[in-house]
Write an enzyme that holds these catalytic residues in place. Structure first.
Site, PDB file in Angstrom:
ATOM      1  CE  LYS A   1      -3.980  -2.057   2.266  1.00 52.97           C
ATOM      2  NZ  LYS A   1      -5.044  -1.982   3.373  1.00 52.97           N
TER       3      LYS A   1
ATOM      4  CB  SER B   1      -2.208   0.508   8.281  1.00 50.12           C
ATOM      5  OG  SER B   1      -2.365  -0.327   9.404  1.00 50.12           O
ATOM      6  CG  ASP B   2      -4.115  -5.356   5.057  1.00 49.10           C
ATOM      7  OD1 ASP B   2      -5.035  -4.668   4.239  1.00 49.10           O
ATOM      8  OD2 ASP B   2      -4.027  -6.467   5.370  1.00 49.10           O
ATOM      9  CD  GLN B   3      -7.350  -4.532  12.503  1.00 46.66           C
ATOM     10  OE1 GLN B   3      -8.511  -4.266  12.111  1.00 46.66           O
ATOM     11  NE2 GLN B   3      -6.660  -4.100  13.543  1.00 46.66           N
TER      12      GLN B   3
ATOM     13  N   GLY C   1      -0.606  -5.024  10.214  1.00 47.68           N
ATOM     14  CA  GLY C   1       0.775  -4.675   9.576  1.00 47.68           C
ATOM     15  C   GLY C   1       0.883  -3.064   9.406  1.00 47.68           C
TER      16      GLY C   1
END
Length: 192
Positions: free
Chosen positions: A52, A68-70, A105
């Site tokens: 991203k 960010s990633d979740q 992340g």
């Protein structure tokens, strides 16, 4: 200070980042968020957070870009965003009386140097035993269909919790501010 860009269209992440009182802009990265075959959840969120950030680098030279990633994980099963009532009901029924671990992340890319700090911040929610009626009341009241795990921790979702466990509660909402501050300080960013 380099300009700060949040690689996200999430209103939750935007609200969290605004708490640091730093000027920033937002842009939505266009990436494929598919899981790779046999990819562990931890590796997935690290990869997507960095992707991203890197996806916007060419359009934003001179920036520090936050990606960010979740994902939510229940007994080694990744729970995505439910998208609607039926899927959310299924997720919450499965989580009733159990623990759900959120893996967030986080990446901070310095577009000038090409250096990218990447980390994963875990946070665990121990759910109360939930009746089908309680789940339906919650879902109708809050409609958390765009949230991994099917609840909003910053809202009524907290009523579903028995306890929580982790170093940074903001990671549960999708942007671990404590770890992000460490990354920003490493880049020489002066915080208010």
């Amino acid at each position: 200070m380099p300009a700060l860009l949040l690689a996200s269209s999430s209103p939750y992440r935007r609200e969290l980042l605004s708490r640091l009182r730093l000027p920033f802009t937002c842009a939505s990265p266009d990436i494929d968020e598919s899981h790779l075959p046999d990819e562990p959840a931890c590796a997935l969120v690290k990869r997507l957070a960095e992707q991203k950030a890197r996806a916007l680098a060419a359009l934003h030279p001179g920036h520090l870009i936050i990606g960010s990633d979740q994902v939510a994980v229940l007994a080694d099963r990744v729970l995505g965003k439910p998208g609607g009532f039926a899927q959310a009901r299924e997720q919450l029924l499965a989580a009733s009386g159990r623990s759900v671990t959120f893996l967030t992340g986080l990446a901070l890319l310095n577009v000038v140097s090409g250096e990218c700090q990447v980390d994963v911040v875990p946070f665990t929610v121990h759910m109360r035993p939930l009746s089908a009626a309680a789940i339906e009341r919650y879902l109708l009241a809050e409609q958390p269909y765009d949230c991994a795990g099917s609840f909003k921790a910053e809202g009524l979702g907290v009523t579903l919790f028995q306890s929580t466990e982790g170093a940074d509660a903001t990671s549960l909402v999708g942007l671990p501010l404590i770890r992000l501050v460490d990354m920003l300080l490493a880049e020489g960013v002066q915080l208010p």
